[in-house]
Design a protein around this motif. Structure first.
Motif, PDB file in Angstrom:
ATOM      1  N   GLY A   5      -0.879 -14.341   0.280  1.00 55.81           N
ATOM      2  CA  GLY A   5       0.371 -14.401   1.330  1.00 55.81           C
ATOM      3  C   GLY A   5       1.135 -13.044   1.415  1.00 55.81           C
ATOM      4  N   LYS A   6       1.585 -12.578   2.426  1.00 53.04           N
ATOM      5  CA  LYS A   6       2.431 -11.621   2.623  1.00 53.04           C
ATOM      6  C   LYS A   6       3.721 -11.553   1.887  1.00 53.04           C
ATOM      7  CE  LYS A   6       4.181 -12.070   7.191  1.00 53.04           C
ATOM      8  NZ  LYS A   6       4.387 -11.510   8.718  1.00 53.04           N
ATOM      9  N   GLY A   7       4.008 -10.343   1.518  1.00 51.83           N
ATOM     10  CA  GLY A   7       5.651 -10.242   0.770  1.00 51.83           C
ATOM     11  C   GLY A   7       6.532 -10.575   1.644  1.00 51.83           C
ATOM     12  N   TYR A   8       7.802 -10.228   1.231  1.00 52.93           N
ATOM     13  CA  TYR A   8       9.034 -10.451   2.202  1.00 52.93           C
ATOM     14  C   TYR A   8       9.655  -8.936   2.502  1.00 52.93           C
ATOM     15  CZ  TYR A   8       8.510 -15.122   0.806  1.00 52.93           C
ATOM     16  OH  TYR A   8       8.081 -16.640   0.689  1.00 52.93           O
ATOM     17  N   ALA A   9      10.091  -8.198   1.557  1.00 53.51           N
ATOM     18  CA  ALA A   9      10.329  -6.905   1.804  1.00 53.51           C
ATOM     19  C   ALA A   9       9.347  -5.879   2.521  1.00 53.51           C
ATOM     20  CB  ALA A   9      10.697  -6.106   0.482  1.00 53.51           C
ATOM     21  N   GLU A  10       9.989  -5.564   3.565  1.00 50.90           N
ATOM     22  CA  GLU A  10       8.878  -4.578   4.462  1.00 50.90           C
ATOM     23  C   GLU A  10       8.527  -3.471   3.609  1.00 50.90           C
ATOM     24  OE1 GLU A  10       6.737  -3.766   7.840  1.00 50.90           O
ATOM     25  OE2 GLU A  10       8.267  -5.651   7.553  1.00 50.90           O
ATOM     26  N   GLU A  11       9.446  -2.682   2.950  1.00 48.76           N
ATOM     27  CA  GLU A  11       9.019  -1.606   2.060  1.00 48.76           C
ATOM     28  C   GLU A  11       9.711  -2.070   0.890  1.00 48.76           C
ATOM     29  OE1 GLU A  11       9.363   3.184   3.068  1.00 48.76           O
ATOM     30  OE2 GLU A  11      11.117   2.054   3.267  1.00 48.76           O
ATOM     31  N   VAL A  12       8.859  -1.183  -0.289  1.00 47.77           N
ATOM     32  CA  VAL A  12       9.335  -1.356  -1.494  1.00 47.77           C
ATOM     33  C   VAL A  12       9.262   0.193  -1.793  1.00 47.77           C
ATOM     34  CG1 VAL A  12       8.805  -1.886  -3.875  1.00 47.77           C
ATOM     35  CG2 VAL A  12       8.562  -3.376  -2.238  1.00 47.77           C
ATOM     36  N   VAL A  13      10.709   0.637  -2.513  1.00 50.97           N
ATOM     37  CA  VAL A  13      10.653   1.895  -3.236  1.00 50.97           C
ATOM     38  C   VAL A  13      10.906   1.920  -4.378  1.00 50.97           C
ATOM     39  CG1 VAL A  13      12.063   4.086  -2.970  1.00 50.97           C
ATOM     40  CG2 VAL A  13      11.602   2.811  -0.712  1.00 50.97           C
ATOM     41  N   LEU A  14       9.807   2.652  -5.447  1.00 53.10           N
ATOM     42  CA  LEU A  14      10.100   2.658  -6.599  1.00 53.10           C
ATOM     43  C   LEU A  14      10.563   3.960  -7.131  1.00 53.10           C
ATOM     44  CD1 LEU A  14       6.622   1.048  -7.825  1.00 53.10           C
ATOM     45  CD2 LEU A  14       8.981  -0.056  -7.384  1.00 53.10           C
ATOM     46  N   LEU A  15      11.416   3.898  -7.783  1.00 50.09           N
ATOM     47  CA  LEU A  15      12.309   5.151  -8.249  1.00 50.09           C
ATOM     48  C   LEU A  15      12.004   5.494  -9.670  1.00 50.09           C
ATOM     49  CD1 LEU A  15      15.776   4.601  -6.631  1.00 50.09           C
ATOM     50  CD2 LEU A  15      14.050   5.934  -5.685  1.00 50.09           C
ATOM     51  N   SER A  16      11.555   6.390  -9.971  1.00 56.38           N
ATOM     52  CA  SER A  16      11.125   6.892 -11.335  1.00 56.38           C
ATOM     53  C   SER A  16      12.322   7.607 -12.234  1.00 56.38           C
ATOM     54  CB  SER A  16      10.103   7.908 -11.363  1.00 56.38           C
ATOM     55  OG  SER A  16       9.544   8.258 -12.697  1.00 56.38           O
ATOM     56  N   VAL A  17      13.073   6.815 -12.954  1.00 50.64           N
ATOM     57  CA  VAL A  17      14.403   7.404 -13.557  1.00 50.64           C
ATOM     58  C   VAL A  17      14.229   7.221 -15.064  1.00 50.64           C
ATOM     59  CG1 VAL A  17      16.838   7.114 -13.562  1.00 50.64           C
ATOM     60  CG2 VAL A  17      15.406   6.730 -11.603  1.00 50.64           C
TER      61      VAL A  17
ATOM     62  N   ARG B 120       0.661  -1.081  -0.120  1.00 49.91           N
ATOM     63  CA  ARG B 120       0.085  -0.021   0.015  1.00 49.91           C
ATOM     64  C   ARG B 120       0.777   1.221   0.194  1.00 49.91           C
ATOM     65  NH1 ARG B 120      -2.995  -1.270   5.769  1.00 49.91           N
ATOM     66  NH2 ARG B 120      -1.310  -1.621   7.017  1.00 49.91           N
ATOM     67  N   VAL B 121       0.307   2.247  -0.583  1.00 43.94           N
ATOM     68  CA  VAL B 121       1.048   3.614  -0.773  1.00 43.94           C
ATOM     69  C   VAL B 121       1.234   4.250   0.391  1.00 43.94           C
ATOM     70  CG1 VAL B 121       1.299   5.631  -1.815  1.00 43.94           C
ATOM     71  CG2 VAL B 121       0.431   3.576  -2.892  1.00 43.94           C
ATOM     72  N   THR B 122       2.267   4.667   1.044  1.00 45.95           N
ATOM     73  CA  THR B 122       2.719   5.545   2.118  1.00 45.95           C
ATOM     74  C   THR B 122       3.150   7.022   1.756  1.00 45.95           C
ATOM     75  OG1 THR B 122       4.990   4.679   2.141  1.00 45.95           O
ATOM     76  CG2 THR B 122       3.193   3.609   3.502  1.00 45.95           C
ATOM     77  N   ALA B 123       3.818   7.127   0.619  1.00 40.03           N
ATOM     78  CA  ALA B 123       4.340   8.372  -0.019  1.00 40.03           C
ATOM     79  C   ALA B 123       4.525   8.497  -1.247  1.00 40.03           C
ATOM     80  CB  ALA B 123       5.639   8.686   0.624  1.00 40.03           C
ATOM     81  N   PHE B 124       4.163   9.538  -1.926  1.00 43.60           N
ATOM     82  CA  PHE B 124       4.367   9.426  -3.486  1.00 43.60           C
ATOM     83  C   PHE B 124       4.808  10.960  -3.999  1.00 43.60           C
ATOM     84  CE2 PHE B 124       2.001  10.797  -7.584  1.00 43.60           C
ATOM     85  CZ  PHE B 124       2.762   9.819  -8.435  1.00 43.60           C
ATOM     86  N   LYS B 125       5.914  10.816  -4.887  1.00 40.84           N
ATOM     87  CA  LYS B 125       6.205  12.054  -5.260  1.00 40.84           C
ATOM     88  C   LYS B 125       6.397  11.939  -6.971  1.00 40.84           C
ATOM     89  CE  LYS B 125       9.021  13.557  -1.339  1.00 40.84           C
ATOM     90  NZ  LYS B 125      10.324  14.124  -0.819  1.00 40.84           N
ATOM     91  N   ALA B 126       5.417  12.574  -7.839  1.00 41.09           N
ATOM     92  CA  ALA B 126       5.327  12.307  -9.299  1.00 41.09           C
ATOM     93  C   ALA B 126       6.732  12.308  -9.952  1.00 41.09           C
ATOM     94  CB  ALA B 126       4.285  13.037  -9.952  1.00 41.09           C
ATOM     95  N   GLY B 127       7.285  11.264 -10.629  1.00 38.99           N
ATOM     96  CA  GLY B 127       8.546  11.510 -11.318  1.00 38.99           C
ATOM     97  C   GLY B 127       9.631  11.245 -10.525  1.00 38.99           C
ATOM     98  N   ARG B 128       9.565  10.837  -9.006  1.00 40.38           N
ATOM     99  CA  ARG B 128      10.838  10.799  -8.500  1.00 40.38           C
ATOM    100  C   ARG B 128      10.466   9.555  -7.698  1.00 40.38           C
ATOM    101  NH1 ARG B 128      11.536  15.983  -4.576  1.00 40.38           N
ATOM    102  NH2 ARG B 128      13.398  14.771  -4.196  1.00 40.38           N
ATOM    103  N   GLU B 129       9.596   9.347  -6.757  1.00 35.98           N
ATOM    104  CA  GLU B 129       9.745   8.012  -6.159  1.00 35.98           C
ATOM    105  C   GLU B 129       8.562   7.940  -5.320  1.00 35.98           C
ATOM    106  OE1 GLU B 129      12.401   7.944  -2.839  1.00 35.98           O
ATOM    107  OE2 GLU B 129      10.862   8.570  -1.463  1.00 35.98           O
TER     108      GLU B 129
END
Length: 528
Positions: free
Chosen positions: A238-250, A217-226
């Motif tokens: 079933g729950k995932g493994y990483a506690e947090e996923v950060v997607l970088l827009s590059v 679920r989304v906790t923070a969003f910066k368009a074009g950044r992360e």
């Protein structure tokens, strides 16, 4: 000319072409490969991700091509790899593609009635939204009606097959959707539609209010950044493994590589062949390929609304006369193979027994002379939607000149590449396509005059493939359609290139569903 397929079709927009080829509406940048071919052996790659069990916890940072300030949390818009990767882990679809065919997601079955008047969706039970409320049929009805609205930025192409606005819930886990035309394999149509299910009542999307049924679920969003995503432990699969996923827009491919090399990211999607050939840029890193079944097909679509491509002798001459091996060597640098003029490789029903055409320059020149095409102008249009697409067009033009055509190149930006007016003025258009289902490959391309191939036998075969409920009849119909395109169609698909990424050696859980350019990250994590 033979009639076009009698199918409702999407509006003629650049967004719809980009949706077909799996790229974002904002355009993609990539380095030119001119002069990059060399005899140096390609650095070895690793196919897929490590298979070891991931440990719980940690933060996985992954870099994808994005759409800059235009990015949105709205899953009904946005088609860049970064947005699609985000949508896929925050929301769920009714069906998704796995190993080239439709797999159950929020729906466990899709069945049409004997009269082909309606489709019944059976929904998965025990699913909850991120806010804890139960997922029900009313959510699906809301999604279908929302996507059917003509004021949407991108109305769903499912409207060509289903009356989405008339969908009704017959109970908490069943939805009945009237059909507009006969649909024999509705699960495939839903899987290919990018239909992320949104909660009933949802009309806007922000970091603080967006909820889905996905594994994060989304906790923070910066368009074009992360985008910062937190694991949802109540996920139905079933729950995932990483506690947090950060997607970088590059956007820049080399910048994505640099982010991994410098420790700012654990994964860089869609890196160039040139980068891969140089090998991993540091210890503990590996170049990965998505496997032969998920390669991207590179080619050109001949515009049969123009005189030369409309002549079957000219089309055959081009198919026979081009040097596919030279194109593969120059563009893929060891990470690909010649193709057999068919798009859709890796999809269910794709023909693997169609050989790569042998090169016969003398016959190609004879056919062009017979058609009165020798010395005639032939315009090729290209934009760098994929690494090396422009370089392939440059070499293609030189090869056409060698056959006797007065070939020239129109090289445009990715914001102009699939402009309908520009496409109309050219004889050939560079075109890349991943392992998209045959239903999407043939129906979406037929919706564009400059990409379509009007042919009675093809039209009948595609219509049968879409409408029959018999798998054997569907397979036979797709075989006929592909035989037509291989024999006399307007596709010159010359090669298939690997989809490459750079990753830390211990990053695992990368699952390729719709496209390896935006893999599913629901189980991403790190091995011990």
């Amino acid at each position: 000319m033979s009639p076009r397929p009698a199918l409702p079709s999407p509006s003629l927009t650049r967004r719809n072409v980009l949706a077909l080829i799996g790229l974002g509406a904002a355009g993609v940048t990539a380095p030119s490969l001119t002069g990059c071919a060399s005899d140096k052996a390609a650095a070895p790659t690793v196919t897929g991700a490590p298979t070891g069990e991931a440990r719980r916890g940690g933060t996985a940072r992954l870099a994808f091509a994005g759409a800059g300030a235009a990015e949105s949390l709205d899953p009904t818009v946005g088609t860049s790899p970064c947005e699609l990767a985000r949508h896929a882990v925050v929301f769920d679809t009714l069906f998704f593609f796995g190993d080239g065919e439709a797999r159950p997601g929020l729906a466990t079955a899709a069945e049409v009635d004997s009269a082909a008047k309606s489709c019944t969706l059976t929904l998965r039970q025990g699913v909850r939204w991120h806010d804890g409320t139960p997922f029900t049929a009313e959510d699906v009805v809301h999604t279908l009606r929302y996507r059917a609205s003509p004021d949407r930025v991108s109305p769903s192409e499912l409207s060509a097959y289903f009356d989405l606005a008339a969908a009704e819930a017959s109970d908490d886990h069943t939805v009945v959707v009237p059909t507009v035309q006969a649909v024999g394999d509705p699960a495939t149509m839903f899987a290919g539609a990018g239909l992320y299910v949104i909660k009933k009542g949802t009309s806007s999307f922000s970091a603080g209010t967006t909820v889905g049924t996905g594994p994060y679920r989304v906790t923070a969003f910066k368009a074009g950044r992360e985008t910062r995503l937190e694991r949802y432990d109540g996920y139905w699969d079933g729950k995932g493994y990483a506690e947090e996923v950060v997607l970088l827009s590059v956007d820049d491919a080399q910048a994505r590589v640099n982010a991994v090399r410098d420790g700012q990211a654990d994964y860089a999607s869609d890196i160039s062949f040139t980068t891969a050939k140089s090998g991993p840029p540091g210890s503990g890193l590996q170049i990965r390929d998505a496997g032969e079944q998920l390669r991207t097909t590179y080619g050109f679509v001949l515009n049969v609304t123009r005189d030369l491509p409309a002549d079957p002798r000219v089309r055959q001459a081009i198919k026979l006369g081009i040097d596919r091996e030279a194109l593969v060597k120059a563009v893929f640098l060891g990470y690909g193979a010649p193709a057999n003029d068919l798009f859709g490789a890796g999809a269910k029903y794709f023909l693997t027994d169609v050989p790569v055409p042998g090169r016969d320059v003398a016959e190609a020149k004879r056919l062009l002379a017979e058609a009165g095409a020798t010395g005639k102008p032939f315009v090729v249009r290209t934009a760098e939607y994929e690494t090396g697409l422009n370089s392939s067009a440059e070499l293609f033009v030189e090869q056409l000149k060698g056959l006797g055509l007065d070939a020239s190149l129109v090289k445009v930006s990715t914001t102009e590449g699939y402009d309908p007016a520009g496409m109309k003025a050219c004889d050939a258009i560079s075109f890349p396509l991943g392992p998209v289902s045959l239903a999407l490959t043939y129906t979406r391309s037929a919706a564009f005059e400059t990409l379509a191939f009007p042919d009675k036998e093809l039209t009948k075969a595609v219509a049968t493939a879409l409408s029959t409920t018999s798998d054997s009849e569907r397979a036979y119909a797709w075989t006929k359609a592909q035989r037509v395109m291989a024999d006399r169609g307007n596709w010159v698909a010359w090669g298939r290139g690997d989809v490459l990424s750079l990753a830390k050696e211990n990053l695992t859980g990368i699952e390729n569903r719709d496209s390896p350019k935006y893999p599913w990250l629901g189980k991403v994590g790190f091995t011990a």
